[in-house]
Structures are given as C-alpha cells and as structure tokens.
Design a protein around this motif. Sequence first.
Motif, PDB file in Angstrom:
ATOM      1  N   HIS A 120      48.025  45.386  42.726  1.00  0.00           N
ATOM      2  CA  HIS A 120      46.687  45.882  42.441  1.00  0.00           C
ATOM      3  C   HIS A 120      46.766  47.410  42.528  1.00  0.00           C
ATOM      4  O   HIS A 120      47.814  47.966  42.869  1.00  0.00           O
ATOM      5  N   CYS A 178      39.763  48.337  40.912  1.00  0.00           N
ATOM      6  CA  CYS A 178      41.169  47.965  40.831  1.00  0.00           C
ATOM      7  C   CYS A 178      41.633  48.411  39.452  1.00  0.00           C
ATOM      8  O   CYS A 178      40.999  48.085  38.448  1.00  0.00           O
ATOM      9  N   GLU A 196      44.896  48.029  38.222  1.00  0.00           N
ATOM     10  CA  GLU A 196      46.141  47.426  37.762  1.00  0.00           C
ATOM     11  C   GLU A 196      45.767  46.016  37.341  1.00  0.00           C
ATOM     12  O   GLU A 196      45.203  45.280  38.148  1.00  0.00           O
ATOM     13  N   TYR A 197      46.085  45.662  36.093  1.00  0.00           N
ATOM     14  CA  TYR A 197      45.677  44.342  35.616  1.00  0.00           C
ATOM     15  C   TYR A 197      46.299  43.258  36.503  1.00  0.00           C
ATOM     16  O   TYR A 197      47.517  43.174  36.610  1.00  0.00           O
ATOM     17  N   CYS A 198      45.436  42.460  37.152  1.00  0.00           N
ATOM     18  CA  CYS A 198      45.938  41.536  38.165  1.00  0.00           C
ATOM     19  C   CYS A 198      45.493  40.102  37.917  1.00  0.00           C
ATOM     20  O   CYS A 198      45.503  39.277  38.815  1.00  0.00           O
ATOM     21  N   HIS A 248      40.398  40.470  37.357  1.00  0.00           N
ATOM     22  CA  HIS A 248      40.663  41.906  37.532  1.00  0.00           C
ATOM     23  C   HIS A 248      39.416  42.780  37.365  1.00  0.00           C
ATOM     24  O   HIS A 248      39.142  43.657  38.172  1.00  0.00           O
ATOM     25  N   MET A 279      37.117  42.950  40.268  1.00  0.00           N
ATOM     26  CA  MET A 279      37.658  43.405  41.547  1.00  0.00           C
ATOM     27  C   MET A 279      37.149  44.816  41.835  1.00  0.00           C
ATOM     28  O   MET A 279      37.897  45.779  41.810  1.00  0.00           O
TER      29      MET A 279
END
Length: 312
Positions: free
Chosen positions: A145, A180, A182-184, A188, A191
């Motif tokens: 993340h 967030c 960062e593609y999670c 995502h 988040m």
Amino acid sequence: MDPNGTLFFPEQGSTIASEVDLLFHFVLYLSIFFFILVTGGSFYFAWRFRKKGEDQFTPNISHNTSLEIFWTVIPTILVFIIFIWGFKTYLKMNVTPANSMEVNVTAQKWFWTFGYKEGATTTNELVVPVNKSVKLLMSSQDVIHSFFVPAFRVKMDVLPNRYTSLWFEATKTGEFDLFCTEYCGKGHSEMIGKVKVLSDAEFASWLASSSGPSDLPPAEYGKELYKSKACFTCHSIDGTPSVGPTFKGVFGRTEELTDGSSITVDENYIRHSILEPQSQVVKGFQPVMPTYQGVLNSQQIDALIAFLKTVK
Ligand code: CUA
C-alpha cells in the motif's frame, strides 16, 4: 503561493509543504521559460533562414566557441542548483527529528489502523497534535500500500514484512485527506482516511479518553467499532450482499461453508471468523478478509458479538 491551496495544489498543512512547492514551482517556471525559448527559437530560425532564392546561400558557420560555452555552462549551473536544492529537501524529509512522537501504522486490505503507545487504536483516522513532529512506523499485513497525505506533501510505500517510516509536522489544526496510492486490489479506491490535527490540549484529552477500556454498553461499543474499524466496508447491516456476508440477522443463522459443511453462527464462530477469517468461509464469498488478531482486543470482540446479536 497561497497556503490555502491553489488550482494546482492542495493547502499547505505541514512544515515541509511550502519548501516542496517552492522547488516544484522553480522547476516548473524554469521549464516553461526554456520551452518557450527553445520552441520559439526553432520557429524563428526556420523562418529567418528559410530558402529565399536559387543562388542565395546562408553563410557556412561551423561553430561559435563562446556561444557553446554559454549554453553549456548556464544549464549546468541550473541543473546543479536543482540537484542541491532537491537533495537538501529530500534529506530533510527523510531524517526524522529526534524528539518525534511515534505512531504505528498498519495497512491492510482495505483500511488503515493507527496504534499509539498509550494504548489507543483508531481506524482510518490518524489523530495528531499540531506543531509537533510525528513519526509513522508503517507496515502492511498483506500487499503493498502507500500512505499519502497531499496537504502534508508526504508519501511513502507501506510494505509487508518490513517497516518503512515517514515524518511530518502539521502546522494547522483541521482535517486532511489520507489516501492509499498503490493499487492494492478491489477496495483500493475506498482505502481512504483522515488526518485529524488537534491542539495540544485537545490531543491530550483525546489520547486519555481513547486509551482506556470503553465504558459504553457492549452492544453500543460494538456498533461504534463496526464503524470505526471499517467492518462496514465489506459487511452491510441492511441485508445488501457485499464483499462479505451481511450482518443482518447473522446471529443464529445457518450458513453453508465453502467446504460443503454448514454451521450455525454463534459467539464462537464470530470470534473465530474475526481472528482466523480464512478458515471457515461462507459459501459464495472469497477468502479475502484479513485477520483482526492484534487489531481487536477481547473486550472489543465481545462488544462486536453483542452488537451483531442486535442486528436483525
Ligand atoms: Cu491500499 Cu491501495
């Protein structure tokens, strides 16, 4: 620079923000200046030395030493200024002041948990005092993340199996967005959270009141946890199916599990599902829930069970 934000920039909420913006603007306007100079020059020379007639030739100039020195030295100096300036700011952002207050940050799909050494924990809401440097010690329970607060101009990846850290000092009270970056996975974009900056006195009383055990009745405390620990991200209470089964009427319900067996939802099943969510997954759902081991204490699990009994 307007500290309350411009068309291009969010407001400046930390000590480092104005420095980052100043460097950004220096690079931006310098680039615009040279863009106009170079493209303008290209057009001008194309026009100036265009073909004018059959026997008219431009003079054969092979080089011009002073001009070449001039256009090499000036950009070199500018690049050095940008490098040294950028490196100094980078160092400043990376060296945490010694007297910083430390907060533990845990990222997991798809929420943030903040832990204070006094015992308080919060979800998706980082509460900090104003004019005090705060160090975040961050790690992830699952995938990568990234922690980003635009108003503070700070961003750092949050990784599983190792710690990363970041520091900032908020310069004004209020609420700031936390993303967030960062593609999670599927959640995502949800988040997201807030950084709440309080005055010293407000922060001290918040910390004191959040650190002890709750004195709310269990079912009400559970309802609060349902919101504050972001259970609602995946479990509705109105019957709508989501990432996980709805909590509406969940207590006492008979569920078929992915292994074909069935189970009646009781206190033990709920507790087990919170601590080891992957082991007994309800049929039709993916095993994506993270464990809340270490996130919820036993009083909080009791409260959640009491709350779930009331969701009919
Ligand atoms: Cu966590 Cu994107």
